[in-house]
Design a protein around this motif. Structure first.
Motif, PDB file in Angstrom:
ATOM      1  N   THR A  49       0.831  -1.198   0.000  1.00  0.00           N
ATOM      2  CA  THR A  49       0.000   0.000   0.000  1.00  0.00           C
ATOM      3  C   THR A  49       0.869   1.254   0.000  1.00  0.00           C
ATOM      4  N   LEU A  50       1.932   1.255   0.786  1.00  0.00           N
ATOM      5  CA  LEU A  50       2.855   2.398   0.801  1.00  0.00           C
ATOM      6  C   LEU A  50       3.441   2.639  -0.592  1.00  0.00           C
ATOM      7  N   ARG A  51       3.875   1.571  -1.256  1.00  0.00           N
ATOM      8  CA  ARG A  51       4.449   1.714  -2.593  1.00  0.00           C
ATOM      9  C   ARG A  51       3.407   2.221  -3.594  1.00  0.00           C
ATOM     10  N   ARG A  52       2.201   1.687  -3.512  1.00  0.00           N
ATOM     11  CA  ARG A  52       1.138   2.089  -4.434  1.00  0.00           C
ATOM     12  C   ARG A  52       0.760   3.549  -4.221  1.00  0.00           C
ATOM     13  N   LEU A  53       0.623   3.972  -2.955  1.00  0.00           N
ATOM     14  CA  LEU A  53       0.283   5.365  -2.667  1.00  0.00           C
ATOM     15  C   LEU A  53       1.403   6.310  -3.109  1.00  0.00           C
ATOM     16  N   TYR A  54       2.645   5.844  -3.001  1.00  0.00           N
ATOM     17  CA  TYR A  54       3.785   6.637  -3.476  1.00  0.00           C
ATOM     18  C   TYR A  54       3.709   6.804  -4.998  1.00  0.00           C
ATOM     19  N   GLY A  57       1.343   9.329  -6.211  1.00  0.00           N
ATOM     20  CA  GLY A  57       1.631  10.715  -5.877  1.00  0.00           C
ATOM     21  C   GLY A  57       1.065  11.180  -4.551  1.00  0.00           C
ATOM     22  N   HIS A  58       0.496  10.250  -3.778  1.00  0.00           N
ATOM     23  CA  HIS A  58      -0.094  10.613  -2.481  1.00  0.00           C
ATOM     24  C   HIS A  58       0.943  10.649  -1.366  1.00  0.00           C
ATOM     25  N   LEU A  59       2.088  10.036  -1.607  1.00  0.00           N
ATOM     26  CA  LEU A  59       3.179  10.021  -0.629  1.00  0.00           C
ATOM     27  C   LEU A  59       4.479  10.435  -1.300  1.00  0.00           C
ATOM     28  N   SER A  60       5.340  11.033  -0.533  1.00  0.00           N
ATOM     29  CA  SER A  60       6.718  11.269  -0.967  1.00  0.00           C
ATOM     30  C   SER A  60       7.608  10.471  -0.020  1.00  0.00           C
ATOM     31  N   THR A  61       8.879  10.335  -0.393  1.00  0.00           N
ATOM     32  CA  THR A  61       9.810   9.602   0.467  1.00  0.00           C
ATOM     33  C   THR A  61      11.094  10.404   0.644  1.00  0.00           C
ATOM     34  N   TYR A  62      11.770  10.115   1.725  1.00  0.00           N
ATOM     35  CA  TYR A  62      13.109  10.642   1.962  1.00  0.00           C
ATOM     36  C   TYR A  62      13.834   9.643   2.852  1.00  0.00           C
ATOM     37  N   VAL A  63      15.141   9.664   2.804  1.00  0.00           N
ATOM     38  CA  VAL A  63      15.956   8.689   3.533  1.00  0.00           C
ATOM     39  C   VAL A  63      16.741   9.411   4.622  1.00  0.00           C
ATOM     40  N   LEU A  77       3.009  12.422   3.639  1.00  0.00           N
ATOM     41  CA  LEU A  77       1.878  12.786   2.798  1.00  0.00           C
ATOM     42  C   LEU A  77       2.229  13.985   1.936  1.00  0.00           C
ATOM     43  N   THR A  78       1.810  13.940   0.695  1.00  0.00           N
ATOM     44  CA  THR A  78       1.918  15.083  -0.199  1.00  0.00           C
ATOM     45  C   THR A  78       0.597  15.860  -0.115  1.00  0.00           C
ATOM     46  N   GLU A  79       0.561  17.018  -0.710  1.00  0.00           N
ATOM     47  CA  GLU A  79      -0.710  17.770  -0.719  1.00  0.00           C
ATOM     48  C   GLU A  79      -1.799  16.990  -1.455  1.00  0.00           C
ATOM     49  N   PRO A  80      -1.509  16.353  -2.614  1.00  0.00           N
ATOM     50  CA  PRO A  80      -2.540  15.503  -3.232  1.00  0.00           C
ATOM     51  C   PRO A  80      -2.958  14.352  -2.309  1.00  0.00           C
ATOM     52  N   GLY A  81      -2.020  13.839  -1.503  1.00  0.00           N
ATOM     53  CA  GLY A  81      -2.353  12.781  -0.555  1.00  0.00           C
ATOM     54  C   GLY A  81      -3.301  13.271   0.529  1.00  0.00           C
ATOM     55  N   ARG A  82      -3.069  14.489   1.009  1.00  0.00           N
ATOM     56  CA  ARG A  82      -3.978  15.074   2.015  1.00  0.00           C
ATOM     57  C   ARG A  82      -5.378  15.284   1.424  1.00  0.00           C
TER      58      ARG A  82
END
Length: 109
Positions: A49-54, A57-63, A77-82
């Motif tokens: 689900t995390l990968r699919r939402l990413y 465009g609903h999620l962004s990632t950082y390391v 969460l990205t703004e489209p995700g919110r």
């Protein structure tokens, strides 16, 4: 209906809601879900689900580096995700109210 099948249909809103308060990495997100009572959600389902939402465009990632092992990939969460979460929450409230009304209605027998 198996409860796990119902939860699979709700995974998007569950995961987005958990990330609405605070970013998190996979294992930590699973911990939040467990503490919220979603013990039966499988790890693979949540990570998928995390990968699919990413990808949607609903999620962004950082390391970030970790003191106790390899670097951790955080999800935010990205703004489209919110916006997607707000729409899903509105839909949930609508369906939930209708189901409550239906389930509380007297049955004819």
């Amino acid at each position: 209906m198996d409860r796990s099948q119902l939860l699979k249909g709700l995974l998007d809103i569950i995961v987005l809601r958990v990330l609405d308060d605070e970013d998190g990495y996979g294992y930590e997100i699973l911990g939040r879900l467990r503490r919220a009572g979603f013990d039966e959600l499988g790890d693979a389902s949540v990570y998928g689900t995390l990968r699919r939402l990413y990808r949607a465009g609903h999620l962004s990632t950082y390391v970030l580096p970790s003191e106790s092992g390899p670097h951790r990939k955080y999800y935010a969460l990205t703004e489209p995700g919110r916006k997607h979460l707000r729409h899903m929450r509105d839909a949930w409230e609508d369906v939930s109210a209708k189901m409550r009304h239906l389930l509380d209605a007297p049955t004819k027998g």
